[in-house]
Design a protein around this motif. Structure first.
Motif, PDB file in Angstrom:
ATOM      1  N   ARG A   1     -22.939  28.230   3.520  1.00 54.42           N
ATOM      2  CA  ARG A   1     -21.897  28.816   2.664  1.00 54.42           C
ATOM      3  C   ARG A   1     -22.399  30.195   2.252  1.00 54.42           C
ATOM      4  O   ARG A   1     -23.524  30.337   1.762  1.00 54.42           O
ATOM      5  N   VAL A   2     -21.578  31.187   2.467  1.00 49.18           N
ATOM      6  CA  VAL A   2     -21.979  32.570   2.226  1.00 49.18           C
ATOM      7  C   VAL A   2     -20.987  33.219   1.270  1.00 49.18           C
ATOM      8  O   VAL A   2     -19.774  33.149   1.472  1.00 49.18           O
ATOM      9  N   ASP A   3     -21.521  33.836   0.213  1.00 51.66           N
ATOM     10  CA  ASP A   3     -20.713  34.560  -0.765  1.00 51.66           C
ATOM     11  C   ASP A   3     -20.589  36.012  -0.323  1.00 51.66           C
ATOM     12  O   ASP A   3     -21.595  36.713  -0.140  1.00 51.66           O
ATOM     13  N   CYS A   4     -19.358  36.470  -0.159  1.00 52.04           N
ATOM     14  CA  CYS A   4     -19.068  37.852   0.208  1.00 52.04           C
ATOM     15  C   CYS A   4     -18.447  38.527  -1.010  1.00 52.04           C
ATOM     16  O   CYS A   4     -17.355  38.143  -1.439  1.00 52.04           O
ATOM     17  N   SER A   5     -19.143  39.506  -1.568  1.00 56.62           N
ATOM     18  CA  SER A   5     -18.710  40.134  -2.816  1.00 56.62           C
ATOM     19  C   SER A   5     -18.153  41.529  -2.570  1.00 56.62           C
ATOM     20  O   SER A   5     -18.748  42.331  -1.845  1.00 56.62           O
ATOM     21  N   TYR A   6     -17.015  41.787  -3.210  1.00 56.34           N
ATOM     22  CA  TYR A   6     -16.302  43.052  -3.064  1.00 56.34           C
ATOM     23  C   TYR A   6     -16.163  43.748  -4.407  1.00 56.34           C
ATOM     24  O   TYR A   6     -15.927  43.096  -5.427  1.00 56.34           O
ATOM     25  N   LEU A   7     -16.264  45.086  -4.382  1.00 55.89           N
ATOM     26  CA  LEU A   7     -15.842  45.916  -5.493  1.00 55.89           C
ATOM     27  C   LEU A   7     -14.464  46.445  -5.124  1.00 55.89           C
ATOM     28  O   LEU A   7     -14.259  46.946  -4.008  1.00 55.89           O
ATOM     29  N   ILE A   8     -13.527  46.332  -6.043  1.00 58.73           N
ATOM     30  CA  ILE A   8     -12.147  46.714  -5.771  1.00 58.73           C
ATOM     31  C   ILE A   8     -11.799  47.920  -6.637  1.00 58.73           C
ATOM     32  O   ILE A   8     -11.959  47.892  -7.856  1.00 58.73           O
ATOM     33  N   THR A   9     -11.319  48.980  -6.000  1.00 61.31           N
ATOM     34  CA  THR A   9     -10.906  50.181  -6.711  1.00 61.31           C
ATOM     35  C   THR A   9      -9.488  50.555  -6.297  1.00 61.31           C
ATOM     36  O   THR A   9      -9.028  50.170  -5.220  1.00 61.31           O
ATOM     37  N   ALA A  10      -8.806  51.300  -7.162  1.00 63.96           N
ATOM     38  CA  ALA A  10      -7.461  51.779  -6.874  1.00 63.96           C
ATOM     39  C   ALA A  10      -7.499  53.293  -6.689  1.00 63.96           C
ATOM     40  O   ALA A  10      -8.212  53.997  -7.414  1.00 63.96           O
ATOM     41  N   TRP A  11      -6.729  53.785  -5.742  1.00 63.59           N
ATOM     42  CA  TRP A  11      -6.709  55.201  -5.385  1.00 63.59           C
ATOM     43  C   TRP A  11      -5.273  55.698  -5.360  1.00 63.59           C
ATOM     44  O   TRP A  11      -4.572  55.532  -4.362  1.00 63.59           O
ATOM     45  N   PRO A  12      -4.795  56.306  -6.466  1.00 67.08           N
ATOM     46  CA  PRO A  12      -3.430  56.839  -6.491  1.00 67.08           C
ATOM     47  C   PRO A  12      -3.317  58.094  -5.618  1.00 67.08           C
ATOM     48  O   PRO A  12      -4.335  58.652  -5.190  1.00 67.08           O
ATOM     49  N   GLN A  13      -2.064  58.533  -5.360  1.00 66.46           N
ATOM     50  CA  GLN A  13      -1.830  59.757  -4.579  1.00 66.46           C
ATOM     51  C   GLN A  13      -2.582  60.924  -5.195  1.00 66.46           C
ATOM     52  O   GLN A  13      -3.242  61.670  -4.508  1.00 66.46           O
ATOM     53  N   ASN A  14      -2.446  61.056  -6.513  1.00 63.72           N
ATOM     54  CA  ASN A  14      -3.081  62.136  -7.251  1.00 63.72           C
ATOM     55  C   ASN A  14      -4.306  61.571  -7.957  1.00 63.72           C
ATOM     56  O   ASN A  14      -4.195  60.646  -8.757  1.00 63.72           O
ATOM     57  N   GLU A  15      -5.458  62.119  -7.690  1.00 57.96           N
ATOM     58  CA  GLU A  15      -6.720  61.605  -8.237  1.00 57.96           C
ATOM     59  C   GLU A  15      -6.715  61.514  -9.769  1.00 57.96           C
ATOM     60  O   GLU A  15      -7.370  60.653 -10.350  1.00 57.96           O
ATOM     61  N   ASP A  16      -5.966  62.395 -10.418  1.00 56.28           N
ATOM     62  CA  ASP A  16      -5.938  62.418 -11.884  1.00 56.28           C
ATOM     63  C   ASP A  16      -4.890  61.484 -12.490  1.00 56.28           C
ATOM     64  O   ASP A  16      -4.731  61.449 -13.711  1.00 56.28           O
ATOM     65  N   ASP A  17      -4.180  60.738 -11.653  1.00 54.82           N
ATOM     66  CA  ASP A  17      -3.123  59.834 -12.142  1.00 54.82           C
ATOM     67  C   ASP A  17      -3.743  58.498 -12.565  1.00 54.82           C
ATOM     68  O   ASP A  17      -3.656  57.494 -11.856  1.00 54.82           O
ATOM     69  N   ILE A  18      -4.367  58.495 -13.730  1.00 58.21           N
ATOM     70  CA  ILE A  18      -5.053  57.301 -14.230  1.00 58.21           C
ATOM     71  C   ILE A  18      -4.063  56.181 -14.520  1.00 58.21           C
ATOM     72  O   ILE A  18      -4.374  54.996 -14.325  1.00 58.21           O
ATOM     73  N   GLN A  19      -2.857  56.512 -14.944  1.00 54.99           N
ATOM     74  CA  GLN A  19      -1.850  55.493 -15.257  1.00 54.99           C
ATOM     75  C   GLN A  19      -1.527  54.661 -14.018  1.00 54.99           C
ATOM     76  O   GLN A  19      -1.498  53.426 -14.079  1.00 54.99           O
ATOM     77  N   THR A  20      -1.302  55.308 -12.881  1.00 55.48           N
ATOM     78  CA  THR A  20      -1.019  54.569 -11.645  1.00 55.48           C
ATOM     79  C   THR A  20      -2.244  53.790 -11.187  1.00 55.48           C
ATOM     80  O   THR A  20      -2.128  52.656 -10.722  1.00 55.48           O
ATOM     81  N   GLU A  21      -3.423  54.379 -11.332  1.00 58.36           N
ATOM     82  CA  GLU A  21      -4.661  53.672 -10.972  1.00 58.36           C
ATOM     83  C   GLU A  21      -4.771  52.370 -11.765  1.00 58.36           C
ATOM     84  O   GLU A  21      -5.029  51.305 -11.199  1.00 58.36           O
ATOM     85  N   HIS A  22      -4.521  52.435 -13.062  1.00 57.79           N
ATOM     86  CA  HIS A  22      -4.611  51.237 -13.897  1.00 57.79           C
ATOM     87  C   HIS A  22      -3.479  50.255 -13.601  1.00 57.79           C
ATOM     88  O   HIS A  22      -3.687  49.035 -13.641  1.00 57.79           O
ATOM     89  N   GLN A  23      -2.301  50.766 -13.278  1.00 62.94           N
ATOM     90  CA  GLN A  23      -1.186  49.884 -12.906  1.00 62.94           C
ATOM     91  C   GLN A  23      -1.545  49.091 -11.643  1.00 62.94           C
ATOM     92  O   GLN A  23      -1.345  47.873 -11.588  1.00 62.94           O
ATOM     93  N   LEU A  24      -2.079  49.779 -10.643  1.00 65.15           N
ATOM     94  CA  LEU A  24      -2.463  49.101  -9.403  1.00 65.15           C
ATOM     95  C   LEU A  24      -3.542  48.052  -9.655  1.00 65.15           C
ATOM     96  O   LEU A  24      -3.440  46.914  -9.180  1.00 65.15           O
ATOM     97  N   LEU A  25      -4.571  48.428 -10.414  1.00 62.36           N
ATOM     98  CA  LEU A  25      -5.647  47.475 -10.706  1.00 62.36           C
ATOM     99  C   LEU A  25      -5.132  46.283 -11.504  1.00 62.36           C
ATOM    100  O   LEU A  25      -5.557  45.144 -11.277  1.00 62.36           O
ATOM    101  N   GLY A  26      -4.221  46.529 -12.446  1.00 59.50           N
ATOM    102  CA  GLY A  26      -3.658  45.432 -13.234  1.00 59.50           C
ATOM    103  C   GLY A  26      -2.920  44.427 -12.370  1.00 59.50           C
ATOM    104  O   GLY A  26      -3.044  43.207 -12.555  1.00 59.50           O
ATOM    105  N   GLU A  27      -2.169  44.910 -11.393  1.00 60.74           N
ATOM    106  CA  GLU A  27      -1.437  43.999 -10.507  1.00 60.74           C
ATOM    107  C   GLU A  27      -2.380  43.243  -9.575  1.00 60.74           C
ATOM    108  O   GLU A  27      -2.183  42.064  -9.307  1.00 60.74           O
ATOM    109  N   VAL A  28      -3.429  43.921  -9.095  1.00 59.38           N
ATOM    110  CA  VAL A  28      -4.434  43.238  -8.262  1.00 59.38           C
ATOM    111  C   VAL A  28      -5.122  42.158  -9.089  1.00 59.38           C
ATOM    112  O   VAL A  28      -5.352  41.041  -8.609  1.00 59.38           O
ATOM    113  N   MET A  29      -5.436  42.465 -10.335  1.00 54.70           N
ATOM    114  CA  MET A  29      -6.090  41.502 -11.218  1.00 54.70           C
ATOM    115  C   MET A  29      -5.223  40.253 -11.377  1.00 54.70           C
ATOM    116  O   MET A  29      -5.735  39.130 -11.300  1.00 54.70           O
TER     117      MET A  29
END
Length: 195
Positions: free
Chosen positions: A82-110
């Motif tokens: 049995r092998v554990d495969c661990s991932y770090l998950i990040t969100a990348w909006p169209q505009n790098e400074d669009d923190i609101q969309t980044e957090h929206q994407l991460l919230g839905e993934v969560m």
């Protein structure tokens, strides 16, 4: 095998993310690249970075698997690791400074990750052979990294990379460790011919 796990995670997200995130007319891409600015080509994107692969010693079994055949032979093999495969998950909006969309994407993934403690068979990639279904999924637990600061500093060698909010998930897969042992005949029990 790891590519099949990537496909499985991509299927899960594509089927479970709401169609209006971040908007009705915007496709969200799934990426498995190293998470630094410039590596993620298509945006907005959810990036799964496989950063750690370790045997899960708690699930290790020392019992041999014995398969009996109709011709009286048996095949003996070790149980899969049995092998554990661990991932770090990040969100990348169209505009790098669009923190609101980044957090929206991460919230839905969560929400998607917390919905499942196991990945159902319907999401498992067709070429993911030898897996015990469903696959165990652990989300939002501490990562195996010593320091996220060191991680982002290491990524900082890449131009334009800044620290990002990350989610963490681990999927446990089965890995066949050896081929089946040669077949052998069963030792029968002596039954005298009594009349």
């Amino acid at each position: 095998m790891l590519d099949a796990l990537d496909t499985t995670l991509e299927r899960l997200l594509k089927r479970e993310l709401p169609p209006n995130v971040p908007s009705e007319d915007t496709e969200v891409f799934i990426s498995f690249d190293t998470p630094y600015q410039g590596a993620i080509k298509k945006k907005p994107a959810i990036n799964f970075f496989l950063y750690d692969v370790q045997e899960n010693l708690e699930l290790r079994s020392s019992r041999w698997l014995v398969e009996r055949h109709s011709d009286g032979t048996v095949t003996k093999k070790r149980p899969p690791a049995r092998v554990d495969c661990s991932y770090l998950i990040t969100a990348w909006p169209q505009n790098e400074d669009d923190i609101q969309t980044e957090h929206q994407l991460l919230g839905e993934v969560m929400k998607v990750l917390l919905r499942y403690r196991e990945i159902p068979e319907t999401f498992v990639a067709d070429n993911f052979e030898g897996q015990e279904i469903p696959l165990r999924l652990i989300s939002l637990r501490p990562s195996n990294l010593q320091s996220f600061g060191e991680f982002w500093q290491a990524m900082g060698g890449k131009e334009g990379t800044r620290p990002k909010v990350v989610l963490h998930c681990t999927v446990t897969i089965s890995v066949s460790v050896d081929a089946a042992e040669p077949e052998a005949g069963l030792v029968g029990v002596y039954q005298p011919n009594v009349q």
